[in-house]
Scaffold this active site. Structure first.
Site, PDB file in Angstrom:
ATOM      1  N   LYS A   1      -3.685   3.615  -2.263  1.00 38.23           N
ATOM      2  CA  LYS A   1      -4.487   4.451  -2.620  1.00 38.23           C
ATOM      3  C   LYS A   1      -4.284   5.806  -2.281  1.00 38.23           C
ATOM      4  O   LYS A   1      -3.589   6.139  -1.257  1.00 38.23           O
ATOM      5  CB  LYS A   1      -6.074   4.160  -2.064  1.00 38.23           C
ATOM      6  CG  LYS A   1      -6.373   2.862  -1.973  1.00 38.23           C
ATOM      7  CD  LYS A   1      -7.601   2.442  -1.143  1.00 38.23           C
ATOM      8  CE  LYS A   1      -8.228   1.066  -1.288  1.00 38.23           C
ATOM      9  NZ  LYS A   1      -7.781   0.184  -0.403  1.00 38.23           N
TER      10      LYS A   1
ATOM     11  N   MET B   1      -8.454   8.175  10.646  1.00 40.90           N
ATOM     12  CA  MET B   1      -8.985   8.690   9.286  1.00 40.90           C
ATOM     13  C   MET B   1     -10.182   9.889   9.571  1.00 40.90           C
ATOM     14  O   MET B   1     -11.061   9.926   9.024  1.00 40.90           O
ATOM     15  CB  MET B   1      -9.691   7.612   8.576  1.00 40.90           C
ATOM     16  CG  MET B   1      -8.935   6.306   8.167  1.00 40.90           C
ATOM     17  SD  MET B   1      -9.836   5.030   7.589  1.00 40.90           S
ATOM     18  CE  MET B   1     -10.750   4.277   9.003  1.00 40.90           C
TER      19      MET B   1
ATOM     20  N   ASP C   1       0.891  -1.239  -0.108  1.00 39.50           N
ATOM     21  CA  ASP C   1       0.063  -0.170  -0.017  1.00 39.50           C
ATOM     22  C   ASP C   1       1.083   1.065  -0.024  1.00 39.50           C
ATOM     23  O   ASP C   1       2.038   1.233   0.031  1.00 39.50           O
ATOM     24  CB  ASP C   1      -0.866  -0.054   1.142  1.00 39.50           C
ATOM     25  CG  ASP C   1      -2.050  -1.058   1.153  1.00 39.50           C
ATOM     26  OD1 ASP C   1      -2.283  -1.326  -0.052  1.00 39.50           O
ATOM     27  OD2 ASP C   1      -2.598  -1.246   2.104  1.00 39.50           O
TER      28      ASP C   1
HETATM   29  N1  SAH Z   1      -4.096  -0.270   9.810  1.00 48.02           N
HETATM   30  C1  SAH Z   1      -3.530   0.975   9.978  1.00 48.02           C
HETATM   31  C2  SAH Z   1      -4.657   2.008   9.817  1.00 48.02           C
HETATM   32  C3  SAH Z   1      -5.037   2.254   8.627  1.00 48.02           C
HETATM   33  S1  SAH Z   1      -6.456   3.493   8.353  1.00 48.02           S
HETATM   34  C4  SAH Z   1      -3.084   0.879  11.570  1.00 48.02           C
HETATM   35  O1  SAH Z   1      -3.239   0.098  12.222  1.00 48.02           O
HETATM   36  O2  SAH Z   1      -2.440   1.855  11.926  1.00 48.02           O
HETATM   37  C5  SAH Z   1      -5.402   4.735   7.942  1.00 48.02           C
HETATM   38  C6  SAH Z   1      -5.172   5.853   9.067  1.00 48.02           C
HETATM   39  O3  SAH Z   1      -4.431   5.561  10.014  1.00 48.02           O
HETATM   40  C7  SAH Z   1      -4.932   7.038   8.514  1.00 48.02           C
HETATM   41  O4  SAH Z   1      -6.011   7.960   8.019  1.00 48.02           O
HETATM   42  C8  SAH Z   1      -4.752   7.683  10.080  1.00 48.02           C
HETATM   43  O5  SAH Z   1      -5.681   8.119  10.908  1.00 48.02           O
HETATM   44  C9  SAH Z   1      -4.026   6.634  10.573  1.00 48.02           C
HETATM   45  N2  SAH Z   1      -2.301   6.682  10.316  1.00 48.02           N
HETATM   46  C10 SAH Z   1      -1.797   5.752   9.887  1.00 48.02           C
HETATM   47  N3  SAH Z   1      -0.215   5.862  10.025  1.00 48.02           N
HETATM   48  C11 SAH Z   1      -0.227   7.179  10.764  1.00 48.02           C
HETATM   49  C12 SAH Z   1       0.698   7.913  11.070  1.00 48.02           C
HETATM   50  N4  SAH Z   1       2.040   7.704  10.783  1.00 48.02           N
HETATM   51  N5  SAH Z   1       0.450   9.112  11.706  1.00 48.02           N
HETATM   52  C13 SAH Z   1      -0.643   9.354  12.049  1.00 48.02           C
HETATM   53  N6  SAH Z   1      -1.744   8.987  11.759  1.00 48.02           N
HETATM   54  C14 SAH Z   1      -1.369   7.684  11.115  1.00 48.02           C
END
Ligand code: SAH
Length: 514
Positions: free
Chosen positions: A59, A174, A37
């Site tokens: 995406k 998100m 991704d």
């Molecule tokens: N599976 C992922 C989440 C996917 S949804 C997990 O466990 O972290 C994607 C969302 O994760 C983004 O919109 C944001 O809200 C958050 N996110 C992921 N990485 C991030 C980061 N390094 N800093 C801040 N938010 C993050």
């Protein structure tokens, strides 16, 4: 019968490559196909085998590179053809990662899968901002909630009335674009408007940004700061602990951007140290280490090892190639019995120590002149010396040794050549003056860096960046190419190079805050 394929759903962690799991690394090193991704860093992708098929399906917020059904079909297709598939997802694959959907589809098609959990941003990103998700007396529960739910949806799947006041810490993923809607719902459901809130963007990355406020003022603050995704929202009393627990901003290289020009294979120790000290390493490998086309002179030397009084190693590369060739020629390490060894500095000595060899001599000063000073009283005229090293190295060492009446076999084992393809993003960063320090660890890193960026750019680059050289030889080369050399450690090692950068950065920070 065809080998049976399989899919591993792997969590890549929130960003900092150091947060990738050991198991994830193990699978990445074996995978035939890697399906990944957006926001998966190059450090993790580089763990894949050079011949692995790399497929990007990420995406970019609105335009979907590949619809979910096609990703599902791709995973099944590759596994059916007998491939070991690594499916990399940000954070943890089962936290808003659609990992469950992919797993169901894979299972329906009778294919084996396994899950390698990752460190989720929901917990790690607050941690990097100094915010624990639970804390005695402040919060005894936390929830991870989607912030994606659109305002106006008539039947909410989020029970605002239940979560708003019954859970200690609320972590929304998100959700930044929906911040006003989220805050409104929490307030309407009875959460106090004094509740602390943090927004954290690009958490765990070197450019992590944190904005804090309360439910009463965070919306206005975010608007004023034009706070952008990807970010998480943390709501709850533990956010206030950040005042005492912030740690990243206190790291010695926090905010510093440092260009590393060494060959990628060698760069990792410097890059890792910069990251551990909280800085951003801009990897710009300007050289490749290429073995000499003709290894016959080395092989000849290896066959008469017992005749040498000393072997002088002047780099870690020299050590690696020497021993690789020894083993490919079937020469036993015991042939070195009785041969004394000199290493130019501690890194080279420690590489030899990994091979079980304790060196007789490390000079005070880690360069050719230092070696000469160290060996002056130990060498006997007529004695044979082996000097395996880089093509184009300075002549002073063999020339001076020969003056002393010593027989020197100078054998070229490798060459530092300019890297041809360079990440254009990194190039732009440097040309735009976004780096704070430019490090050179050998003369060839200087000449090849200039070759890649252009001699006409030296002045402009130098205007916005401080140049740090590992030692006087490298510094002299840098000056020849028109650089002003700002920093050089008293001892010529990677550790001391980093120390002078840290010191300089601190003085500079103190100047700014004064
Ligand atoms: N599976 C992922 C989440 C996917 S949804 C997990 O466990 O972290 C994607 C969302 O994760 C983004 O919109 C944001 O809200 C958050 N996110 C992921 N990485 C991030 C980061 N390094 N800093 C801040 N938010 C993050």
């Amino acid at each position: 019968m065809q080998k049976k394929g399989m899919v591993y759903l792997i969590g890549a962690g929130p960003g900092d490559p150091g947060l990738f799991t050991l198991k994830g690394k193990q699978i990445m090193e074996q995978a035939d196909v890697v399906v990944y991704d957006r926001l998966i860093g190059p450090e993790i992708l580089e763990l894949a085998r050079p011949d692995a098929e790399m497929i990007y399906v990420g995406k970019a917020s609105s335009d979907h590179a590949l619809p979910q059904e096609q990703i599902n079909a791709l995973l099944v297709d590759k596994a059916m053809s007998g491939k070991l598939v690594a499916r990399l997802k940000g954070g943890d694959p089962f936290v808003f990662g659609r990992g469950g959907e992919e797993a169901l589809f894979i299972r329906e098609h009778g294919i084996d899968f396994a899950v390698v959990p990752g460190i989720t941003s929901a917990i790690a990103v607050p941690a990097y901002a100094g915010i624990p998700v639970t804390h005695r007396d402040a919060s005894s529960s936390f929830a991870v909630i989607t912030g994606h739910e659109k305002p106006g949806k008539s039947m909410s799947s989020i029970h605002w009335d239940k979560i708003a006041t019954s859970i200690g810490t609320l972590v929304f993923l998100m959700g930044v674009e929906n911040l006003a809607f989220i805050v409104e719902n929490l307030l309407a459901a009875g959460r106090s408007q004094d509740t602390p809130v943090a927004l954290i963007r690009r958490g765990t990355f070197p450019d992590q940004a944190v904005l804090t406020g309360t439910l009463a003022d965070i919306v206005a603050q975010a608007r004023q700061a034009d706070f952008k995704p990807p970010a998480i929202i943390v709501v709850g009393e533990t956010v206030a602990l950040r005042n005492d627990l912030r740690w990243r901003e206190q790291q010695p290289l926090w905010g510093a951007r440092i260009v590393v020009t060494r060959a990628r294979a060698q760069a990792s120790s410097l890059v890792e140290r910069i990251r551990l000290a909280g800085g951003e390493a801009i990897e710009f490998p300007s050289i490749n280490i290429v073995r000499s086309a003709d290894m016959k002179p080395l092989h000849a030397a290896l066959r008469r090892l017992t005749q040498y009084g000393w072997i002088i190693f002047t780099s870690v590369n020299g050590v690696d190639i020497f021993f690789e060739e020894m083993s490919s020629q079937g020469i036993d390490i015991r042939e070195l019995r009785g041969v004394k060894i000199c290493a130019i500095g501690p890194a080279t000595a420690s590489r030899l120590a990994q091979r079980g060899l304790i060196v007789e001599s490390i000079p005070e000063e880690y360069r050719a002149e230092g070696i000469l000073a160290a060996l002056k009283d130990s060498l006997k005229p007529g004695e044979n010396i082996l000097l395996p090293r880089a093509q184009g190295a300075r002549k002073i060492l063999p020339a001076e040794l020969r003056e002393w009446g010593v027989m020197v076999d100078e054998v070229e084992t490798y060459q530092a050549t300019a890297v041809e393809s360079i990440d254009s993003g990194q190039k732009e960063k440097i040309l735009r003056g976004e780096a704070d320090y430019l490090t050179f660890t050998s003369s060839s890193t200087v000449s090849n860096f200039v070759k890649i960026l252009g001699a006409d750019k030296v002045k402009a680059i130098n205007a916005s960046v401080k140049v740090a050289c590992i030692g006087p030889v490298t510094a002299a080369t840098a000056r020849e190419f028109g650089f002003e050399v700002n920093l050089m450690p008293a001892k010529y090692t990677i550790d001391t190079l980093l120390e002078v950068i840290i010191q300089d950065y601190h003085h500079h920070q103190a100047d700014i805050s004064r």
